[in-house]
Scaffold this motif. Sequence first.
Motif, PDB file in Angstrom:
ATOM      1  N   VAL A 317       0.857  -1.181   0.000  1.00 49.43           N
ATOM      2  CA  VAL A 317       0.000   0.000   0.000  1.00 49.43           C
ATOM      3  C   VAL A 317       0.894   1.232   0.000  1.00 49.43           C
ATOM      4  N   THR A 318       0.634   2.162  -0.917  1.00 50.05           N
ATOM      5  CA  THR A 318       1.393   3.416  -0.968  1.00 50.05           C
ATOM      6  C   THR A 318       0.417   4.574  -0.841  1.00 50.05           C
ATOM      7  N   ALA A 319       0.665   5.446   0.129  1.00 56.39           N
ATOM      8  CA  ALA A 319      -0.218   6.580   0.395  1.00 56.39           C
ATOM      9  C   ALA A 319       0.261   7.807  -0.371  1.00 56.39           C
ATOM     10  N   PRO A 320      -0.629   8.769  -0.623  1.00 57.42           N
ATOM     11  CA  PRO A 320      -0.196  10.043  -1.210  1.00 57.42           C
ATOM     12  C   PRO A 320       0.712  10.801  -0.248  1.00 57.42           C
ATOM     13  N   ALA A 321       1.318  11.848  -0.759  1.00 56.53           N
ATOM     14  CA  ALA A 321       2.207  12.669   0.064  1.00 56.53           C
ATOM     15  C   ALA A 321       1.445  13.238   1.260  1.00 56.53           C
ATOM     16  N   HIS A 322       2.165  13.386   2.378  1.00 57.42           N
ATOM     17  CA  HIS A 322       1.693  13.997   3.625  1.00 57.42           C
ATOM     18  C   HIS A 322       0.857  13.044   4.495  1.00 57.42           C
ATOM     19  N   PHE A 323       0.500  11.858   3.993  1.00 58.64           N
ATOM     20  CA  PHE A 323      -0.124  10.852   4.836  1.00 58.64           C
ATOM     21  C   PHE A 323       0.975   9.981   5.463  1.00 58.64           C
ATOM     22  N   SER A 324       0.656   9.360   6.597  1.00 59.53           N
ATOM     23  CA  SER A 324       1.558   8.391   7.219  1.00 59.53           C
ATOM     24  C   SER A 324       0.805   7.090   7.425  1.00 59.53           C
ATOM     25  N   THR A 376      -7.750  -3.276   5.994  1.00 61.25           N
ATOM     26  CA  THR A 376      -7.812  -2.166   6.941  1.00 61.25           C
ATOM     27  C   THR A 376      -6.400  -1.823   7.396  1.00 61.25           C
ATOM     28  N   VAL A 377      -6.008  -0.566   7.193  1.00 65.24           N
ATOM     29  CA  VAL A 377      -4.693  -0.084   7.615  1.00 65.24           C
ATOM     30  C   VAL A 377      -4.883   1.152   8.482  1.00 65.24           C
ATOM     31  N   LEU A 378      -3.929   1.386   9.369  1.00 62.83           N
ATOM     32  CA  LEU A 378      -3.959   2.588  10.201  1.00 62.83           C
ATOM     33  C   LEU A 378      -3.286   3.731   9.454  1.00 62.83           C
ATOM     34  N   VAL A 379      -3.948   4.882   9.435  1.00 59.84           N
ATOM     35  CA  VAL A 379      -3.491   6.026   8.641  1.00 59.84           C
ATOM     36  C   VAL A 379      -3.522   7.274   9.504  1.00 59.84           C
ATOM     37  N   LYS A 380      -2.462   8.077   9.401  1.00 63.44           N
ATOM     38  CA  LYS A 380      -2.464   9.410  10.010  1.00 63.44           C
ATOM     39  C   LYS A 380      -2.580  10.437   8.892  1.00 63.44           C
ATOM     40  N   ASN A 381      -3.600  11.274   8.970  1.00 63.87           N
ATOM     41  CA  ASN A 381      -3.860  12.259   7.923  1.00 63.87           C
ATOM     42  C   ASN A 381      -2.822  13.377   7.949  1.00 63.87           C
ATOM     43  N   PRO A 382      -2.746  14.187   6.869  1.00 59.60           N
ATOM     44  CA  PRO A 382      -1.764  15.283   6.830  1.00 59.60           C
ATOM     45  C   PRO A 382      -1.889  16.221   8.024  1.00 59.60           C
ATOM     46  N   GLU A 383      -0.783  16.906   8.319  1.00 60.91           N
ATOM     47  CA  GLU A 383      -0.737  17.775   9.493  1.00 60.91           C
ATOM     48  C   GLU A 383      -1.600  19.018   9.324  1.00 60.91           C
ATOM     49  N   THR A 384      -1.643  19.567   8.105  1.00 55.26           N
ATOM     50  CA  THR A 384      -2.395  20.800   7.867  1.00 55.26           C
ATOM     51  C   THR A 384      -3.368  20.597   6.729  1.00 55.26           C
ATOM     52  N   PHE A 385      -4.460  21.353   6.766  1.00 59.39           N
ATOM     53  CA  PHE A 385      -5.446  21.266   5.699  1.00 59.39           C
ATOM     54  C   PHE A 385      -4.860  21.778   4.394  1.00 59.39           C
ATOM     55  N   ALA A 386      -3.951  22.750   4.462  1.00 56.52           N
ATOM     56  CA  ALA A 386      -3.338  23.297   3.247  1.00 56.52           C
ATOM     57  C   ALA A 386      -2.520  22.250   2.508  1.00 56.52           C
TER      58      ALA A 386
END
Length: 609
Positions: A317-324, A376-386
């Motif tokens: 699984v590869t996430a877009p930039a700014h996701f963890s 199902t994977v655990l994901v941390k969303n980007p730090e800022t909305f921008a």
Amino acid sequence: QNTLTFYFHMTSDVPAVPGSALVIQADAGLQGMSLACPVVGRVVEARPGFLKTMALPSGISCQAGVQLSNGAPILSLEPQISPMTAGSYALEIQASNPLALADLMLSWTLGTYHNLSHEFLYGSAIDAPARAEGFIFRSPMPWASLLPEPLRESRPLHLTRVALAFELSTDGPEASTILIRAPAGFFVREDCLDDLSTDPSTIGTQDATYNMWTAAVADCFGQGREAVVQTDGVLTAGRYALSIELRNPEMQPLPNFWALEFDLLASEPLDGYPLAEIKFPLPLLPVSRATGQNIFAPLAIRFVLHQPIPSMGTLEVTAPAHFSLGNATGLELRTKPVGVQIAGMAVTISEIAGTAFSSKIRVATALLAGFTYSLTVLVKNPETFASSATGRWKLASFGPAGEALDEGATDSFALHPSVTFQVSNLYNQQYSNQDVDLQVVARFPQPLRFGDILVLQAPDEFPLPDRKTPFCRSFAWKRWLSMALAPTPSCSCHFGPCEMTMVFESEGWKQEREMKGEIYAATTDLSFVFSSTNPSRSPPLERSFWHVAHRRQLDMDEVVTISSALAPCWPIGPQLKAAAVELIGSSQAAGSASDILLRFVPASPADSA
């Protein structure tokens, strides 16, 4: 059969009113040709003379037929719900060619009209009609084929080599033009001379029926999915093969046909090959859409494999930039193809490794092709909305030795600015079926306006209503800093988890004007308390969060989320139910040894050892 693509630009809208339509009609002389509905509006990047094309509006009506006056084909598109707005379009239409019009080129007319009469084909023009030069109907080629190619790479967006073969019944001209047309989405480099091969020994076929080329390849020019090959010298009668390197499309093209043209000869449509594509039948399903919370929350990825993954194979699984990315927490078989009898199953994950943006998941159980799985994977969303620009999530599969199998990509999900949000268990009441007193503190990044809605969703099996009433249990405001009256929430459990809903209503237009439409200032804490009851055990991870959302109703049918957040639930300590102790021995005097009977109902299963 054929596929026609019409590129054009409209300067005026075609409104969604009866009788307003875009009309495409052929010149007289194309009797025997037909067009077919539905029409596909392709989104194509900008090209000379055209801006980026747009998709057709939803709910458009398509009618195809022939002109009463001359028998030539005609097709009309009438917007029903939304207008067909001004701009550039690329309309893909399925058609059948006439039986006998070789070497003849006729034109087409495109126009937009009000008050269109289909029977007599008249109406008032919206934009002046435009004529488009058609294409030459060519004589059929004796034989052509897409050949098996050992070096072919069938994963989406990868470079591949495709081999084709054709037959000439007579010698060609001194200099000839060969056109290779791939299905939509393929891409040929502009200078494709080095990508082309005409030597049968390098193409992967040793078939002696293919001739060595008697003409030299002078040039190869790529434009999108087409390659134009110029030859110098005469290709004598016989069978020839060639191969070309190009890039696969991102998804399986429909229709999936190749075509080959040699001067005034054209092949029948050639069946293309299936892409080794992982498909996503449903959008991504995130537990959290909030940015900047520093919380890993579950994300469900529903996918279907083109090729099976053997036991001990790998999913990446590869996430877009700014996701963890964190660990994978589950992989389940969710649905099965029609007619296949197989029980639902969970797949054993034996190993997880990766980086912040990519996770490799080794599965101990083989995965089947054609079935819908949920990862199902655990994901941390980007730090800022921008920084939360939309991207693509990628999924790739590999065999036990790392051999590549399938790939696929799907759009990311919409994100919201984060609410500063906390749910406190005031008296640390953590046991199962125990009443619990709670306090919520929330601070919103944008002001709460009159008419806005605040929704608090509880984890699974946390009741919020006071018995069967719409009132919330023991609700009270602790902090409300506004001149307007604090709203009284309602609580319900109609569909799944229970929800508390507040609608911020005004006392009239004067109050709204005095407060400039804002009932509660941004970045100002509000707080309230209420009570609930712990469930019998901790909810599943994906349903174990408290959610808050600030929503705004734009019209009768559209409600948007302005900001959101989640807070994890506390671990539930299961309690024994109906516990009782009974003295059953015959010796019941003080100080004597006797027997007792313990009765209880466990909340969770016990291990066997």
